[in-house]
Design a protein around this motif. Structure first.
Motif, PDB file in Angstrom:
ATOM      1  N   PRO A 169       0.838  -1.214   0.000  1.00  0.00           N
ATOM      2  CA  PRO A 169       0.000   0.000   0.000  1.00  0.00           C
ATOM      3  C   PRO A 169       0.860   1.246   0.000  1.00  0.00           C
ATOM      4  CG  PRO A 169       0.058  -0.981   2.192  1.00  0.00           C
ATOM      5  CD  PRO A 169       0.760  -1.944   1.281  1.00  0.00           C
ATOM      6  N   LEU A 170       0.327   2.329  -0.539  1.00  0.00           N
ATOM      7  CA  LEU A 170       1.045   3.594  -0.524  1.00  0.00           C
ATOM      8  C   LEU A 170       1.078   4.170   0.891  1.00  0.00           C
ATOM      9  CD1 LEU A 170      -0.416   5.328  -3.710  1.00  0.00           C
ATOM     10  CD2 LEU A 170       1.873   4.368  -3.447  1.00  0.00           C
ATOM     11  N   PRO A 171       2.144   4.866   1.246  1.00  0.00           N
ATOM     12  CA  PRO A 171       2.180   5.524   2.562  1.00  0.00           C
ATOM     13  C   PRO A 171       1.049   6.534   2.696  1.00  0.00           C
ATOM     14  CG  PRO A 171       4.343   5.552   1.518  1.00  0.00           C
ATOM     15  CD  PRO A 171       3.378   5.097   0.470  1.00  0.00           C
ATOM     16  N   GLN A 172       0.569   6.690   3.910  1.00  0.00           N
ATOM     17  CA  GLN A 172      -0.485   7.657   4.186  1.00  0.00           C
ATOM     18  C   GLN A 172       0.041   8.882   4.913  1.00  0.00           C
ATOM     19  OE1 GLN A 172      -3.687   7.207   2.950  1.00  0.00           O
ATOM     20  NE2 GLN A 172      -2.602   5.533   1.920  1.00  0.00           N
ATOM     21  N   SER A 173       1.339   8.880   5.203  1.00  0.00           N
ATOM     22  CA  SER A 173       1.955  10.035   5.868  1.00  0.00           C
ATOM     23  C   SER A 173       3.452   9.982   5.632  1.00  0.00           C
ATOM     24  CB  SER A 173       1.646  10.034   7.362  1.00  0.00           C
ATOM     25  OG  SER A 173       2.100  11.236   7.972  1.00  0.00           O
ATOM     26  N   PHE A 174       4.142  10.972   6.132  1.00  0.00           N
ATOM     27  CA  PHE A 174       5.596  11.009   6.043  1.00  0.00           C
ATOM     28  C   PHE A 174       6.213  10.070   7.080  1.00  0.00           C
ATOM     29  CE2 PHE A 174       4.237  15.265   4.657  1.00  0.00           C
ATOM     30  CZ  PHE A 174       4.941  15.401   3.467  1.00  0.00           C
ATOM     31  N   SER A 175       7.426   9.602   6.789  1.00  0.00           N
ATOM     32  CA  SER A 175       8.260   8.988   7.819  1.00  0.00           C
ATOM     33  C   SER A 175       8.904  10.126   8.608  1.00  0.00           C
ATOM     34  CB  SER A 175       9.342   8.110   7.193  1.00  0.00           C
ATOM     35  OG  SER A 175       8.768   7.059   6.454  1.00  0.00           O
ATOM     36  N   CYS A 176       8.908  10.006   9.931  1.00  0.00           N
ATOM     37  CA  CYS A 176       9.335  11.146  10.765  1.00  0.00           C
ATOM     38  C   CYS A 176      10.346  10.737  11.830  1.00  0.00           C
ATOM     39  CB  CYS A 176       8.124  11.791  11.443  1.00  0.00           C
ATOM     40  SG  CYS A 176       6.910  12.500  10.304  1.00  0.00           S
ATOM     41  N   ARG A 177      11.178  11.693  12.196  1.00  0.00           N
ATOM     42  CA  ARG A 177      12.054  11.588  13.359  1.00  0.00           C
ATOM     43  C   ARG A 177      11.863  12.834  14.205  1.00  0.00           C
ATOM     44  NH1 ARG A 177      16.938   8.609  13.058  1.00  0.00           N
ATOM     45  NH2 ARG A 177      17.481   9.655  15.009  1.00  0.00           N
ATOM     46  N   VAL A 178      11.718  12.636  15.506  1.00  0.00           N
ATOM     47  CA  VAL A 178      11.489  13.743  16.432  1.00  0.00           C
ATOM     48  C   VAL A 178      12.620  13.797  17.449  1.00  0.00           C
ATOM     49  CG1 VAL A 178       9.890  14.769  18.098  1.00  0.00           C
ATOM     50  CG2 VAL A 178       8.988  13.442  16.166  1.00  0.00           C
ATOM     51  N   LEU A 179      13.065  14.990  17.765  1.00  0.00           N
ATOM     52  CA  LEU A 179      14.020  15.169  18.855  1.00  0.00           C
ATOM     53  C   LEU A 179      13.772  16.523  19.501  1.00  0.00           C
ATOM     54  CD1 LEU A 179      17.529  16.304  17.602  1.00  0.00           C
ATOM     55  CD2 LEU A 179      15.618  16.017  16.029  1.00  0.00           C
ATOM     56  N   LYS A 180      14.301  16.680  20.693  1.00  0.00           N
ATOM     57  CA  LYS A 180      14.205  17.955  21.383  1.00  0.00           C
ATOM     58  C   LYS A 180      15.153  18.962  20.734  1.00  0.00           C
ATOM     59  CE  LYS A 180      11.113  16.989  24.447  1.00  0.00           C
ATOM     60  NZ  LYS A 180       9.797  17.668  24.376  1.00  0.00           N
ATOM     61  N   THR A 181      14.662  20.159  20.508  1.00  0.00           N
ATOM     62  CA  THR A 181      15.477  21.185  19.868  1.00  0.00           C
ATOM     63  C   THR A 181      16.725  21.492  20.685  1.00  0.00           C
ATOM     64  OG1 THR A 181      13.523  22.131  18.803  1.00  0.00           O
ATOM     65  CG2 THR A 181      15.458  23.556  18.985  1.00  0.00           C
ATOM     66  N   ALA A 182      16.627  21.381  21.989  1.00  0.00           N
ATOM     67  CA  ALA A 182      17.791  21.620  22.846  1.00  0.00           C
ATOM     68  C   ALA A 182      18.919  20.635  22.555  1.00  0.00           C
ATOM     69  CB  ALA A 182      17.385  21.545  24.314  1.00  0.00           C
ATOM     70  N   ASP A 183      18.570  19.445  22.012  1.00  0.00           N
ATOM     71  CA  ASP A 183      19.574  18.429  21.697  1.00  0.00           C
ATOM     72  C   ASP A 183      20.099  18.538  20.269  1.00  0.00           C
ATOM     73  OD1 ASP A 183      19.261  17.298  24.234  1.00  0.00           O
ATOM     74  OD2 ASP A 183      17.611  16.016  23.568  1.00  0.00           O
ATOM     75  N   LEU A 184      19.562  19.484  19.502  1.00  0.00           N
ATOM     76  CA  LEU A 184      19.950  19.620  18.102  1.00  0.00           C
ATOM     77  C   LEU A 184      21.204  20.473  17.966  1.00  0.00           C
ATOM     78  CD1 LEU A 184      19.135  19.081  15.108  1.00  0.00           C
ATOM     79  CD2 LEU A 184      17.931  21.273  15.177  1.00  0.00           C
ATOM     80  N   LYS A 185      22.226  19.898  17.352  1.00  0.00           N
ATOM     81  CA  LYS A 185      23.469  20.635  17.087  1.00  0.00           C
ATOM     82  C   LYS A 185      23.585  20.982  15.608  1.00  0.00           C
ATOM     83  CE  LYS A 185      26.012  18.489  20.901  1.00  0.00           C
ATOM     84  NZ  LYS A 185      24.849  17.705  21.413  1.00  0.00           N
TER      85      LYS A 185
END
Length: 245
Positions: A169-185
């Protein structure tokens, strides 16, 4: 930044990638969004899909965020809205009397493109992907290889009996990754024409607004890189002042 691939130059083809970025203030908080897109290689004019799709996604992201939508919920709302946007183009361009074959040909030539993007909010950051390409989150490099058969969002416009999905079947949404912005470098999204071995070299070119574009141009012209179109958005956290409290 974005550069045309050397193979496209030799074949006298247009650059088939798209790119869009935007910022929006919501209740005094800054949200940054970006998206890159690679048009279907077999489409004659797939730069249309890449350009229109990125412009729509960036605009719709800012609208959804302005409405108070949570960062982590935006991609699931965005995906069907992109399908609807592409369908509106199809509906307004192809007359009702057009046969299925003509409709499928229009979709292939004008409405198929990947989408890799991000939202950086004050609390959460999310990366969303439809198709192939490359994502970097801090020191993690994620290469997404669909063997040149990505599930384009535009496939939702094609009658199911014409799709060659192997029964999946076709995807019904995006594949996602979530993280806290404070941890983003650092964060990077790129189309599949971007060459992964160059990733370590891109950091340090972000201080100037056109730094990445100039670097891509130099790698392409001086070092003969990028056989395919390459488009990238890179974000790097500024070093904190060690003298500050």
């Amino acid at each position: 930044g974005s550069v045309i691939g050397r193979d496209h130059l030799k074949a006298m083809k247009n650059r088939q990638d798209g790119l869009a970025t935007a910022e929006v203030q919501v209740s005094g908080e800054l949200f940054q969004v970006g998206v890159v897109s690679d048009g279907c290689g077999s489409g004659k004019f797939s730069e249309v899909a890449a350009t229109l799709q990125t412009a729509y996604i960036a605009s719709d992201l800012t609208m959804l965020l302005s409405m108070g939508t949570s960062v982590i919920h935006v991609p699931s709302l965005l995906y069907p809205r992109v399908v609807g946007f592409l369908h509106s183009i199809l509906r307004s361009t192809i007359h009702a009397v057009a046969n299925v074959k003509e409709m499928a040909s229009f979709i292939e030539n004008y409405l198929l493109a990947t989408a890799l993007g991000f939202i950086i909010g004050p609390e959460d950051t999310i990366v969303f992907v439809s198709g192939d390409g490359c994502v970097v989150i801090n020191d993690e490099v994620i290469s997404i290889d669909k063997e040149n058969r990505p599930d384009y969002i535009g496939y939702h416009l094609v009658p199911s009996f014409m799709l060659k999905t192997g029964g999946s079947p076709l995807p019904q949404s995006f594949s996602c990754r979530v993280l806290k912005t404070a941890d983003l470098k650092r964060l990077l999204v790129a189309t599949d024409g971007f060459e992964i071995d160059l990733i370590p070299k891109i950091w340090g070119h972000l201080q100037h607004p056109h730094g990445v574009q100039r670097w891509l141009n130099a790698e392409s012209m001086n070092n003969h890189r990028f056989k395919d179109d390459a488009t990238v958005i890179a974000v790097e956290r500024e070093a904190e002042d060690a003298s500050s409290d």
